[in-house]
Each structure stands twice: as C-alpha cells, then as structure tokens.
Design a protein around this motif. Structure first.
Motif, PDB file in Angstrom:
ATOM      1  N   ALA A  89       0.839  -1.206   0.000  1.00  8.01           N
ATOM      2  CA  ALA A  89       0.000   0.000   0.000  1.00  8.01           C
ATOM      3  C   ALA A  89       0.872   1.254   0.000  1.00  8.01           C
ATOM      4  CB  ALA A  89      -0.941  -0.003   1.201  1.00  8.01           C
ATOM      5  N   SER A  90       1.957   1.223   0.757  1.00 12.87           N
ATOM      6  CA  SER A  90       2.874   2.371   0.791  1.00 12.87           C
ATOM      7  C   SER A  90       3.561   2.549  -0.552  1.00 12.87           C
ATOM      8  CB  SER A  90       3.928   2.176   1.883  1.00 12.87           C
ATOM      9  OG  SER A  90       3.309   2.070   3.137  1.00 12.87           O
ATOM     10  N   PHE A  91       3.990   1.439  -1.149  1.00 11.95           N
ATOM     11  CA  PHE A  91       4.665   1.496  -2.448  1.00 11.95           C
ATOM     12  C   PHE A  91       3.760   2.099  -3.522  1.00 11.95           C
ATOM     13  CE2 PHE A  91       5.416  -0.587  -6.571  1.00 11.95           C
ATOM     14  CZ  PHE A  91       6.674  -0.081  -6.850  1.00 11.95           C
ATOM     15  N   ILE A  92       2.529   1.608  -3.636  1.00  9.85           N
ATOM     16  CA  ILE A  92       1.651   2.119  -4.689  1.00  9.85           C
ATOM     17  C   ILE A  92       1.262   3.563  -4.427  1.00  9.85           C
ATOM     18  CG2 ILE A  92      -0.547   1.272  -3.748  1.00  9.85           C
ATOM     19  CD1 ILE A  92       0.534   1.525  -7.469  1.00  9.85           C
ATOM     20  N   ASN A  93       1.160   3.956  -3.179  1.00  9.14           N
ATOM     21  CA  ASN A  93       0.830   5.344  -2.888  1.00  9.14           C
ATOM     22  C   ASN A  93       1.981   6.288  -3.210  1.00  9.14           C
ATOM     23  OD1 ASN A  93      -1.968   5.718  -1.880  1.00  9.14           O
ATOM     24  ND2 ASN A  93      -1.327   3.941  -0.704  1.00  9.14           N
ATOM     25  N   LEU A  94       3.204   5.837  -2.994  1.00  9.63           N
ATOM     26  CA  LEU A  94       4.361   6.627  -3.424  1.00  9.63           C
ATOM     27  C   LEU A  94       4.370   6.732  -4.941  1.00  9.63           C
ATOM     28  CD1 LEU A  94       7.024   8.098  -2.894  1.00  9.63           C
ATOM     29  CD2 LEU A  94       8.155   5.858  -2.921  1.00  9.63           C
ATOM     30  N   TYR A 110      -9.222   4.203 -15.556  1.00  4.26           N
ATOM     31  CA  TYR A 110      -9.593   2.844 -15.186  1.00  4.26           C
ATOM     32  C   TYR A 110      -8.501   1.852 -15.583  1.00  4.26           C
ATOM     33  CZ  TYR A 110     -11.815  -1.701 -15.347  1.00  4.26           C
ATOM     34  OH  TYR A 110     -12.086  -3.035 -15.178  1.00  4.26           O
ATOM     35  N   PHE A 111      -8.052   1.924 -16.836  1.00  2.57           N
ATOM     36  CA  PHE A 111      -7.042   0.974 -17.299  1.00  2.57           C
ATOM     37  C   PHE A 111      -5.685   1.207 -16.637  1.00  2.57           C
ATOM     38  CE2 PHE A 111     -10.120   0.246 -20.747  1.00  2.57           C
ATOM     39  CZ  PHE A 111     -10.231  -1.124 -20.608  1.00  2.57           C
ATOM     40  N   ILE A 112      -5.363   2.440 -16.309  1.00  6.70           N
ATOM     41  CA  ILE A 112      -4.137   2.709 -15.549  1.00  6.70           C
ATOM     42  C   ILE A 112      -4.226   2.021 -14.190  1.00  6.70           C
ATOM     43  CG2 ILE A 112      -2.849   4.521 -14.321  1.00  6.70           C
ATOM     44  CD1 ILE A 112      -3.526   6.365 -16.755  1.00  6.70           C
ATOM     45  N   CYS A 113      -5.365   2.155 -13.522  1.00  4.97           N
ATOM     46  CA  CYS A 113      -5.542   1.540 -12.199  1.00  4.97           C
ATOM     47  C   CYS A 113      -5.489   0.019 -12.261  1.00  4.97           C
ATOM     48  CB  CYS A 113      -6.856   1.995 -11.571  1.00  4.97           C
ATOM     49  SG  CYS A 113      -6.848   3.714 -11.055  1.00  4.97           S
ATOM     50  N   VAL A 114      -6.084  -0.572 -13.284  1.00  5.74           N
ATOM     51  CA  VAL A 114      -6.045  -2.035 -13.427  1.00  5.74           C
ATOM     52  C   VAL A 114      -4.612  -2.495 -13.681  1.00  5.74           C
ATOM     53  CG1 VAL A 114      -6.790  -3.996 -14.843  1.00  5.74           C
ATOM     54  CG2 VAL A 114      -8.452  -2.278 -14.128  1.00  5.74           C
ATOM     55  N   PHE A 115      -3.898  -1.791 -14.543  1.00  9.39           N
ATOM     56  CA  PHE A 115      -2.497  -2.137 -14.795  1.00  9.39           C
ATOM     57  C   PHE A 115      -1.683  -2.047 -13.500  1.00  9.39           C
ATOM     58  CE2 PHE A 115       1.842  -0.644 -15.475  1.00  9.39           C
ATOM     59  CZ  PHE A 115       2.361  -1.732 -16.156  1.00  9.39           C
ATOM     60  N   LEU A 116      -1.882  -0.977 -12.743  1.00  8.36           N
ATOM     61  CA  LEU A 116      -1.155  -0.811 -11.480  1.00  8.36           C
ATOM     62  C   LEU A 116      -1.514  -1.918 -10.485  1.00  8.36           C
ATOM     63  CD1 LEU A 116      -1.272   3.061 -11.046  1.00  8.36           C
ATOM     64  CD2 LEU A 116       0.700   1.640 -11.660  1.00  8.36           C
ATOM     65  N   ALA A 117      -2.756  -2.368 -10.492  1.00  9.69           N
ATOM     66  CA  ALA A 117      -3.169  -3.460  -9.609  1.00  9.69           C
ATOM     67  C   ALA A 117      -2.403  -4.736  -9.951  1.00  9.69           C
ATOM     68  CB  ALA A 117      -4.674  -3.692  -9.716  1.00  9.69           C
ATOM     69  N   ILE A 118      -2.251  -5.020 -11.223  1.00  6.76           N
ATOM     70  CA  ILE A 118      -1.487  -6.202 -11.645  1.00  6.76           C
ATOM     71  C   ILE A 118      -0.023  -6.043 -11.226  1.00  6.76           C
ATOM     72  CG2 ILE A 118      -0.653  -7.500 -13.657  1.00  6.76           C
ATOM     73  CD1 ILE A 118      -3.399  -6.703 -14.992  1.00  6.76           C
ATOM     74  N   PHE A 119       0.517  -4.877 -11.435  1.00 10.53           N
ATOM     75  CA  PHE A 119       1.907  -4.575 -11.086  1.00 10.53           C
ATOM     76  C   PHE A 119       2.149  -4.772  -9.587  1.00 10.53           C
ATOM     77  CE2 PHE A 119       5.046  -1.275  -9.851  1.00 10.53           C
ATOM     78  CZ  PHE A 119       6.160  -1.812 -10.487  1.00 10.53           C
TER      79      PHE A 119
END
Length: 158
Positions: free
Chosen positions: A34-39, A128-137
């Motif tokens: 959670a910290s990583f994705i927020n950074l 939306y697609f940016i968020c989905v890609f980031l979720a996979i990452f």
C-alpha cells in the motif's frame, strides 16, 4: 469549514475507520504494498498535473498531489483488497476491476462535483485501465515482498 475541506476530511476519516476492523497481522503484511503504490501514485500525480492530464484542487493537499485521496480511500482500499483476495489472483483481478470501475467513474465524478479533482487530457476509461495495470503490477510486487520475507525467515531459522 467549506464543502471541499469537509468532503476531503470525511473521505480520510471514513476510509481509516474501516481499518479498525482489520487484524494487525494483515495490516502489517500489506502495509509495504500500500505504501509502495501510494508513493508511485504520488509521483504519477505530479507528472499528470504537469502534463495537464488532470487537475487537483484539494485544500488539504498543497501542490499537485491529492493526499486525502491517496492516503485515504486508495491506501485503505489497497489494504482491504489484498487482505480479502491475495493468494487468489483471479479473485484479486476481478475485485480490482470492479473497485476500479467505481473509482474511475462515479468516485472521480463525485470528486469533480466537489471541485477537488477533474480529468483534462485523459478520461475516465484511461484512468480505469491505468488503475487495473497498477493493480497487476503491485500484485507482483507483493509476491516478491513475500518471497523475500519467506527466504529471510528460512535463513534465520537455520
């Protein structure tokens, strides 16, 4: 207190109130991801604002990063999604796809209605697609973090 400040403050408070129902072990386990994705989202927001992909006008967040969104619902949703779905990638991906539909469409519009956030050069579908890609990452990131912890524990127990 004006409506922008009240909305931003309630967003943070309501999000973090839900963490009271999460066990400490899960909170600590998923805190790194959670910290990583927020950074990552914070840096991404600076770039997006400079390129005028969107505009942030949050009274609690001086500059180009909307910290009430990033440290509130985005951070907490990441914790909860990992707690409820990690270890089952299809379930994780479906959950993220559904949550990101809510994030990219009605929530982004609500933030816009309060005058806090507005898409400019990108649209709801792109976000939306940016968020989905980031979720996979970040699923991959969490997998690596857990492998490191497991290997460290094996080394320490020897």
């Amino acid at each position: 207190m004006n409506k922008k400040k009240a909305f931003s403050l309630y967003t943070i408070i309501i999000s973090w109130f839900s963490v009271l129902f999460m066990d400490k072990k899960s909170l600590i386990r998923y805190l790194p991801v959670a910290s990583f994705i927020n950074l990552f989202i914070s840096v991404f927001s600076v770039i997006a604002n400079k390129r005028k992909w969107w505009i942030n006008k949050n009274p609690f967040s001086p500059g180009n990063v909307d910290f009430s969104y990033i440290l509130g619902p985005y951070f907490v949703a990441t914790l909860w999604i990992f707690k409820l779905t990690y270890g089952n990638f299809p379930k994780y991906l479906i959950t993220n796809a559904l949550v990101n539909i809510i994030n990219a469409f009605p929530l982004a519009s609500i933030w816009g209605n309060f005058g806090i956030f507005k898409f400019k050069k990108i649209n709801h579908i792109s976000w939306y697609f940016i968020c989905v890609f980031l979720a996979i990452f970040i699923y991959g990131y969490q997998y690596i973090v857990e492998k490191i912890i497991i290997n460290k524990n094996k080394i320490e127990s020897v």
